[in-house]
Design an enzyme around this catalytic site. Structure first.
Site, PDB file in Angstrom:
ATOM      1  N   GLY A  13      10.421 -47.121 -43.288  1.00 24.65           N
ATOM      2  CA  GLY A  13       9.620 -47.464 -44.472  1.00 24.65           C
ATOM      3  C   GLY A  13       8.151 -47.942 -44.261  1.00 24.65           C
ATOM      4  O   GLY A  13       7.764 -48.708 -42.995  1.00 24.65           O
ATOM      5  N   ASP A  31      10.508 -49.934 -48.051  1.00 27.48           N
ATOM      6  CA  ASP A  31      11.498 -49.772 -47.193  1.00 27.48           C
ATOM      7  C   ASP A  31      12.339 -48.557 -47.279  1.00 27.48           C
ATOM      8  O   ASP A  31      13.241 -48.068 -46.696  1.00 27.48           O
ATOM      9  CB  ASP A  31      12.445 -50.990 -46.878  1.00 27.48           C
ATOM     10  N   THR A  32      11.537 -47.405 -48.089  1.00 24.27           N
ATOM     11  CA  THR A  32      12.041 -46.130 -48.160  1.00 24.27           C
ATOM     12  C   THR A  32      12.229 -45.431 -46.855  1.00 24.27           C
ATOM     13  O   THR A  32      11.348 -45.930 -45.950  1.00 24.27           O
ATOM     14  CB  THR A  32      11.178 -45.257 -49.124  1.00 24.27           C
ATOM     15  N   VAL A  33      13.392 -44.810 -46.731  1.00 25.85           N
ATOM     16  CA  VAL A  33      13.641 -44.183 -45.254  1.00 25.85           C
ATOM     17  C   VAL A  33      13.510 -42.571 -45.378  1.00 25.85           C
ATOM     18  O   VAL A  33      13.651 -42.081 -46.135  1.00 25.85           O
ATOM     19  CB  VAL A  33      14.771 -44.661 -44.736  1.00 25.85           C
ATOM     20  N   SER A  73      15.775 -43.516 -50.993  1.00 29.29           N
ATOM     21  CA  SER A  73      15.360 -45.070 -51.258  1.00 29.29           C
ATOM     22  C   SER A  73      16.328 -45.638 -52.321  1.00 29.29           C
ATOM     23  O   SER A  73      16.783 -45.066 -53.221  1.00 29.29           O
ATOM     24  CB  SER A  73      13.932 -44.814 -52.015  1.00 29.29           C
TER      25      SER A  73
END
Length: 449
Positions: free
Chosen positions: A53, A237-239, A256
């Site tokens: 993220g 904090d999207t991965v 996400s």
């Protein structure tokens, strides 16, 4: 000003000790062939780059973010070593990232206004150019597995009566489709963690206080700014991950839980085509294979289609300059975001091509892998690993010499020349690291030759 971190200096010294008057690549290649005459050929190769993220990563959780990135890299590399294609490896990396309670994806995702978890995810295969995505899905522990299943089902062709198979499903329909295709459901309350529940309660109290304020113009503006701060860099904090396999195929994926306190049914960039991820193998028109995964404010990334824009920019000869210009012109200064005070986003980018400098042999194929990442947020946690590495490397860059404003660009650039042998792999990694500031654009460049 020049910096040489310890691991770079060790690499330089090791290469200097091993250097011979003749070509070190040729000598090493000769030794490898002599020692492997009686060994059974085995193909091992590939590379993975992941991110946890773009946003703000607290020092108290820095170790956890780094550990999950390392585990995700290892999971993907294990798949590559087992002979999996890039799309399978990238899905494996995402599962590891989604399972962490410290990331905003899958387990531990942000809660929406109603106190529920709704996730977005997408995946793209650069070889087939197929794409699968889910939006606002609840009750599924690993949304990326649903997206990947949609992709694989679409590759099988049309359904009965000539129906076109779906590539993007949302809400209850996505959940029911997943369960009908063997993906086990998970109670939403089990997906919430003490961290996500605590954040939800804290944000809810702030919203209740804001609603008691005067509804005048100035107060409305303050509330809007406060809301932007809550849903700003601290919660992005999207991965995601990008992978290239031994055959040179690329794939990308992203997952996400969305913005904290989002409206029910909201779908972010992680599910939108060309916004959350992009992967495309090289072809006659494009000399480079490219894979991109994004993170940040979903609305900003959707309105600029940043993943596809960065992929297109990577066809330029100078990858570093191309990413700088793409982030500046297509994102920060985009006319589609002219009304925004803060443009929040980050990308990881991988591109590769066949290396013409590989020793002439039928038992070797050279792939030049270049990977970069850039973000306008305070920090971005990134991990990377090749199939020949014993462990992953992780970077969690934050403000450098002074506070980075949200209008600045921070770009990390790395080049690795990887020569894949059938039985062994020779990797040269001699490099120079430089840091400089150009027109308020922060750049760190790592170059491996």
């Amino acid at each position: 000003m020049i910096f040489l971190p310890l691991w770079v200096m060790e690499s330089l010294m090791n290469s200097a000790e091993e250097q011979q008057p003749s070509s070190p690549l040729a000598n090493s290649w000769s030794k490898k062939q002599e020692s492997s005459k009686n060994q059974k050929p085995k193909s091992v190769g590939g590379f993975v780059l992941v991110h946890a993220g773009a946003g703000y990563h607290s020092e108290s959780k820095a170790k956890e973010y780094k550990h999950v990135c390392k585990r995700a890299c290892q999971r993907a590399v294990d798949q590559l070593k087992a002979g999996a294609l890039a799309v399978e490896a990238v899905a494996a990396a995402l599962v590891e990232l989604e399972d962490s309670p410290f990331t905003n994806a899958g387990m531990g995702s942000n809660l929406n206004l109603s106190g529920e978890i709704e996730c977005d995810a997408s995946i793209m295969d650069g070889k087939s150019l197929h794409y699968g995505a889910v939006g606002s899905i609840s009750g599924i522990k690993n949304p990326v597995l649903v997206a990947n299943r949609l992709l694989s089902e679409a590759q099988k062709g049309k359904l009965s009566a000539g129906r076109i198979p779906p590539c993007f499903l949302v809400g209850r329909g996505a959940h029911d489709w997943a369960v009908s295709h063997g993906i086990p459901p998970c109670l939403s309350e089990k997906m919430a963690t003490k961290f996500s529940l605590s954040a939800y309660k804290r944000n809810k109290r702030k919203m209740e206080l804001a609603e008691k304020m005067d509804t005048g113009h100035n107060q409305t503006k303050k509330r809007r700014q406060s809301s932007e701060n809550e849903n700003g860099s601290g919660c992005l904090d999207t991965v995601g991950a990008v992978v290239v396999d031994l055959e040179g195929n690329v794939a990308a994926a992203v997952s996400s839980g969305g913005l904290a306190m989002k409206h029910s049914g909201r779908v972010g960039q992680a599910a939108h085509y060309g916004c959350g991820c992009w992967a495309e193998n090289a072809c006659n028109m494009n000399p480079y294979s490219t894979a991109v995964s994004t993170s940040g404010c979903g609305e900003h990334l959707i309105r600029t289609m940043l993943a596809r824009e960065c992929s297109a920019a990577m066809q330029s000869e100078d990858a570093h300059q191309a990413l700088l210009e793409a982030m500046q012109n297509k994102f920060i200064s985009s006319p589609f975001l002219a009304s925004e005070d803060r443009v929040l986003g980050g990308v990881i980018v991988l591109r590769c091509c066949r290396c013409v400098e590989a020793p002439p042999s039928q038992n070797i194929q050279g792939i030049l892998v270049e990977f970069l990442w850039s973000h306008t947020t305070e920090s971005m946690c990134v991990g990377y690993m090749s199939a020949q590495d014993s462990k992953a490397k992780v970077s969690l860059p934050v403000s450098l010499t002074d506070k980075i404003s949200f209008k600045d660009i921070q770009v990390i650039y790395k080049i690795i020349s990887i020569f894949y042998l059938i039985n062994k792999t020779l990797t040269q990694s001699v490099g120079v690291v430089s840091y400089y500031r150009v027109h308020k654009m922060y750049c760190i460049i790592f170059m491996y030759h």
